[in-house]
Design a protein around this motif. Structure first.
Motif, PDB file in Angstrom:
ATOM      1  N   CYS A 101      56.964 -38.072 -36.336  1.00 39.96           N
ATOM      2  CA  CYS A 101      57.540 -36.930 -37.064  1.00 39.96           C
ATOM      3  C   CYS A 101      58.967 -36.610 -36.631  1.00 39.96           C
ATOM      4  O   CYS A 101      59.644 -35.790 -37.265  1.00 39.96           O
ATOM      5  N   LYS A 102      59.446 -37.265 -35.570  1.00 35.17           N
ATOM      6  CA  LYS A 102      60.850 -37.075 -35.170  1.00 35.17           C
ATOM      7  C   LYS A 102      61.814 -37.765 -36.132  1.00 35.17           C
ATOM      8  O   LYS A 102      63.023 -37.568 -36.040  1.00 35.17           O
ATOM      9  N   TYR A 103      61.284 -38.620 -37.045  1.00 36.74           N
ATOM     10  CA  TYR A 103      62.149 -39.353 -37.988  1.00 36.74           C
ATOM     11  C   TYR A 103      62.093 -38.691 -39.358  1.00 36.74           C
ATOM     12  O   TYR A 103      61.046 -38.711 -40.015  1.00 36.74           O
ATOM     13  N   ASP A 104      63.210 -38.149 -39.787  1.00 36.03           N
ATOM     14  CA  ASP A 104      63.263 -37.489 -41.100  1.00 36.03           C
ATOM     15  C   ASP A 104      63.073 -38.478 -42.242  1.00 36.03           C
ATOM     16  O   ASP A 104      62.658 -38.099 -43.339  1.00 36.03           O
ATOM     17  N   THR A 105      63.414 -39.746 -41.995  1.00 33.38           N
ATOM     18  CA  THR A 105      63.355 -40.754 -43.058  1.00 33.38           C
ATOM     19  C   THR A 105      61.925 -41.177 -43.403  1.00 33.38           C
ATOM     20  O   THR A 105      61.699 -41.789 -44.436  1.00 33.38           O
ATOM     21  N   ILE A 106      60.982 -40.882 -42.536  1.00 29.88           N
ATOM     22  CA  ILE A 106      59.579 -41.204 -42.857  1.00 29.88           C
ATOM     23  C   ILE A 106      59.089 -40.212 -43.904  1.00 29.88           C
ATOM     24  O   ILE A 106      59.265 -39.001 -43.766  1.00 29.88           O
ATOM     25  N   GLU A 107      58.473 -40.755 -44.965  1.00 25.33           N
ATOM     26  CA  GLU A 107      58.030 -39.895 -46.072  1.00 25.33           C
ATOM     27  C   GLU A 107      56.536 -39.601 -46.051  1.00 25.33           C
ATOM     28  O   GLU A 107      56.099 -38.538 -46.491  1.00 25.33           O
ATOM     29  N   HIS A 108      55.748 -40.576 -45.579  1.00 22.59           N
ATOM     30  CA  HIS A 108      54.296 -40.458 -45.710  1.00 22.59           C
ATOM     31  C   HIS A 108      53.617 -41.122 -44.500  1.00 22.59           C
ATOM     32  O   HIS A 108      53.945 -42.257 -44.153  1.00 22.59           O
ATOM     33  N   ILE A 109      52.700 -40.407 -43.879  1.00 22.02           N
ATOM     34  CA  ILE A 109      51.948 -40.980 -42.758  1.00 22.02           C
ATOM     35  C   ILE A 109      50.454 -40.828 -43.046  1.00 22.02           C
ATOM     36  O   ILE A 109      49.963 -39.706 -43.219  1.00 22.02           O
ATOM     37  N   ASP A 110      49.744 -41.956 -43.134  1.00 22.00           N
ATOM     38  CA  ASP A 110      48.286 -41.903 -43.204  1.00 22.00           C
ATOM     39  C   ASP A 110      47.724 -42.123 -41.810  1.00 22.00           C
ATOM     40  O   ASP A 110      48.090 -43.084 -41.128  1.00 22.00           O
ATOM     41  N   MET A 111      46.846 -41.228 -41.406  1.00 24.71           N
ATOM     42  CA  MET A 111      46.172 -41.394 -40.107  1.00 24.71           C
ATOM     43  C   MET A 111      44.687 -41.586 -40.377  1.00 24.71           C
ATOM     44  O   MET A 111      44.072 -40.758 -41.040  1.00 24.71           O
ATOM     45  N   VAL A 112      44.150 -42.711 -39.896  1.00 20.03           N
ATOM     46  CA  VAL A 112      42.725 -42.984 -40.115  1.00 20.03           C
ATOM     47  C   VAL A 112      42.007 -42.986 -38.775  1.00 20.03           C
ATOM     48  O   VAL A 112      42.190 -43.894 -37.950  1.00 20.03           O
ATOM     49  N   GLU A 113      41.225 -41.964 -38.557  1.00 18.28           N
ATOM     50  CA  GLU A 113      40.519 -41.797 -37.276  1.00 18.28           C
ATOM     51  C   GLU A 113      39.028 -41.726 -37.602  1.00 18.28           C
ATOM     52  O   GLU A 113      38.632 -40.975 -38.500  1.00 18.28           O
ATOM     53  N   ILE A 114      38.245 -42.470 -36.876  1.00 18.08           N
ATOM     54  CA  ILE A 114      36.810 -42.493 -37.206  1.00 18.08           C
ATOM     55  C   ILE A 114      36.111 -41.188 -36.807  1.00 18.08           C
ATOM     56  O   ILE A 114      35.175 -40.747 -37.472  1.00 18.08           O
ATOM     57  N   ASP A 115      36.619 -40.541 -35.758  1.00 16.18           N
ATOM     58  CA  ASP A 115      35.878 -39.412 -35.175  1.00 16.18           C
ATOM     59  C   ASP A 115      36.657 -38.099 -35.322  1.00 16.18           C
ATOM     60  O   ASP A 115      37.542 -37.793 -34.513  1.00 16.18           O
ATOM     61  N   LYS A 116      36.295 -37.314 -36.326  1.00 17.03           N
ATOM     62  CA  LYS A 116      36.989 -36.050 -36.579  1.00 17.03           C
ATOM     63  C   LYS A 116      36.913 -35.102 -35.382  1.00 17.03           C
ATOM     64  O   LYS A 116      37.826 -34.299 -35.131  1.00 17.03           O
ATOM     65  N   LYS A 117      35.828 -35.212 -34.627  1.00 20.62           N
ATOM     66  CA  LYS A 117      35.639 -34.327 -33.467  1.00 20.62           C
ATOM     67  C   LYS A 117      36.764 -34.483 -32.437  1.00 20.62           C
ATOM     68  O   LYS A 117      37.145 -33.519 -31.774  1.00 20.62           O
ATOM     69  N   VAL A 118      37.265 -35.716 -32.286  1.00 22.39           N
ATOM     70  CA  VAL A 118      38.354 -35.944 -31.318  1.00 22.39           C
ATOM     71  C   VAL A 118      39.572 -35.128 -31.742  1.00 22.39           C
ATOM     72  O   VAL A 118      40.189 -34.434 -30.937  1.00 22.39           O
ATOM     73  N   THR A 119      39.910 -35.218 -33.022  1.00 22.37           N
ATOM     74  CA  THR A 119      41.062 -34.476 -33.533  1.00 22.37           C
ATOM     75  C   THR A 119      40.835 -32.967 -33.434  1.00 22.37           C
ATOM     76  O   THR A 119      41.727 -32.221 -33.011  1.00 22.37           O
ATOM     77  N   ASP A 120      39.652 -32.519 -33.794  1.00 21.40           N
ATOM     78  CA  ASP A 120      39.352 -31.083 -33.694  1.00 21.40           C
ATOM     79  C   ASP A 120      39.507 -30.584 -32.255  1.00 21.40           C
ATOM     80  O   ASP A 120      40.095 -29.527 -32.012  1.00 21.40           O
ATOM     81  N   MET A 121      38.971 -31.348 -31.320  1.00 25.53           N
ATOM     82  CA  MET A 121      39.070 -30.955 -29.900  1.00 25.53           C
ATOM     83  C   MET A 121      40.536 -30.908 -29.455  1.00 25.53           C
ATOM     84  O   MET A 121      40.936 -30.012 -28.713  1.00 25.53           O
TER      85      MET A 121
END
Lengths: 288, 288
Positions: A101-121
């Motif tokens: 996210c430090k790069y303004d030129t990036i337009e779209h980031i898909d993040m695919v994580e198998i375990d939603k709990k990790v992200t929630d934590m």
């Protein structure tokens, strides 16, 4: 009579090999849960600050996660001249997203994580890494990544495989089929970065060797770079750089990257070059 | 009734900081003694082979001593064009001497080790490092090194300070007076190499900072290079390169060194260059 004060001394141990243990003093068990896939713990340690542990294995520490996340992100970003669409596999803690996210030129980031709990934590307890997951460019998909990538064709400029070790839930991400699927999902000048474990202990070096061999079959350019991550087994960590068109040193856009004024604590463009100069024993291991 | 077989499980722990422990499984305590200066132990471990421990602190392991000894020796040897006379301070285990003896052009090596018992123990139990101490070019002096170096003037092409940590018996070797004394003992194009600890844990990084600051005052060229030594605290190890005349990268004699055909497992001339490209946080620590 005054009561004696008894303090409990807690230590968390990461088993580096069956004969090597790395232990850190724990001040507090911040949060723990059991997800569909694994046991998740966040601990507060005296030396490393907060640490994220999955199934008993150390994933990241607050003290040195910047090294891992800077090296997995800025190396390809300083080479590829126009990254607009990025796919990040794993990365549930958000650290790689924070760097992207430090790069303004990036337009779209898909993040695919198998375990939603990790992200929630991490959203609740590890905001140092998860702080940019609310960026509007970030699209989170909580599903099995191999299936997700299979549906993609000519979609991404950069794919970063920021997944756990090559056993457990991430096991399918270290096969030739997976690398071929990534190749197809990349545009004609795309770059694939994957975390590659350590070359030092034989139990890890075999998986480095296997992954590198399979990526080399799929991509025209394939090499490996290294950095120092003190909290990981051996502290000597490798990443794979695989690419359809760009060479990581010849195509480094040194001045251009430095003009962006991105703040880093480990990465710089001199170190970028140095990180591809590997020790002789690592070159021999990887048949380079 | 058969008796149950009970096996004792032994672990040796190196305390990296007061909050971090690094432990290795021990198969056998090979030899232990108490010298005039310190307690000396040689242990056989499952992962690292034999290890040398002084006053409870890990000095070298059979598995990765080659990294330390190659990096402390071949970096200056690939820069200085005619090293004939070398002074090695500390180095009682003999590993640095073993690497130096690979150069036929070296005529004379003085080794000054304060503790003869360390060398005696390594000659008996650690022949992997001590194997070249009988080379006729090697002259061993068992005495206090600061006093020894004070008597020398324009004597050496290369001084290697391969001593223990900057406390205990080696304490005096990390002062400005000592570096000035080394400067005087070197010829007009001499090089001083010293082991510099790790930049990662604050208890070590302060000593790196202090040593670098003092060497910089004394020598016209002074910089730092890094390598991966997994068994040392943080695995991220630094060496100081101080010199009266030669720049470690501009004056690297790449082709010439490669023509020597010296067998190494970590060092190579590409890695030589890369090892001087430091992470941003290390450059900031050293005010570079």
């Amino acid at each position: 009579m005054r009561k004696a004060v008894i303090r409990v001394e807690l230590w968390y141990t990461d088993q580096h090999t069956k004969n090597v243990r790395f232990s850190m003093k724990v001040e507090q068990q911040i949060a723990s849960c059991e997800s569909e896939f694994q046991r998740i713990d966040i601990l507060k340690t005296s030396e490393f600050g907060k640490v994220l542990v999955l199934d008993g294995e150390l994933m990241i520490t607050q003290k040195d996660e910047f090294i891992y996340h800077e090296m997995i992100t800025h190396v390809p970003m300083a080479v590829h001249p126009h990254v607009r669409d990025v796919l990040v596999i794993g990365a549930g803690d958000g650290g790689t997203i924070r760097e992207l996210c430090k790069y303004d030129t990036i337009e779209h980031i898909d993040m695919v994580e198998i375990d939603k709990k990790v992200t929630d934590m991490c959203l609740e307890h590890f905001w140092e890494t998860s702080c940019r997951l609310d960026d509007p460019r970030v699209h989170m998909h909580f599903e099995e990544s191999l299936r997700y990538v299979r549906m993609m064709k000519d979609e991404y400029d950069l794919i970063i495989v920021d997944c756990a070790d090559p056993y457990g839930p991430a096991e399918g991400l270290f096969t030739r089929e997976f690398y071929g699927t990534c190749y197809k999902a990349l545009r004609e000048d795309g770059i694939l970065i994957n975390q590659h474990e350590s070359p030092y202990y034989s139990e890890h070096s075999r998986s480095v060797q296997k992954a590198h061999k399979q990526i080399k079959i799929v991509f025209p350019y394939s090499t490996v770079y290294q950095c120092h991550i003190p909290s990981y087994p051996s502290g000597h960590w490798l990443f794979g750089f695989a690419s359809k068109k760009y060479d990581p040193i010849a195509d480094l856009r040194e001045d251009e990257w430095n003009r962006l004024g991105i703040n880093t604590r480990y990465y710089n463009t001199d170190l970028h070059k140095g990180s591809f100069y590997l020790p002789t024993y690592v070159k021999q291991l990887l048949d380079m």
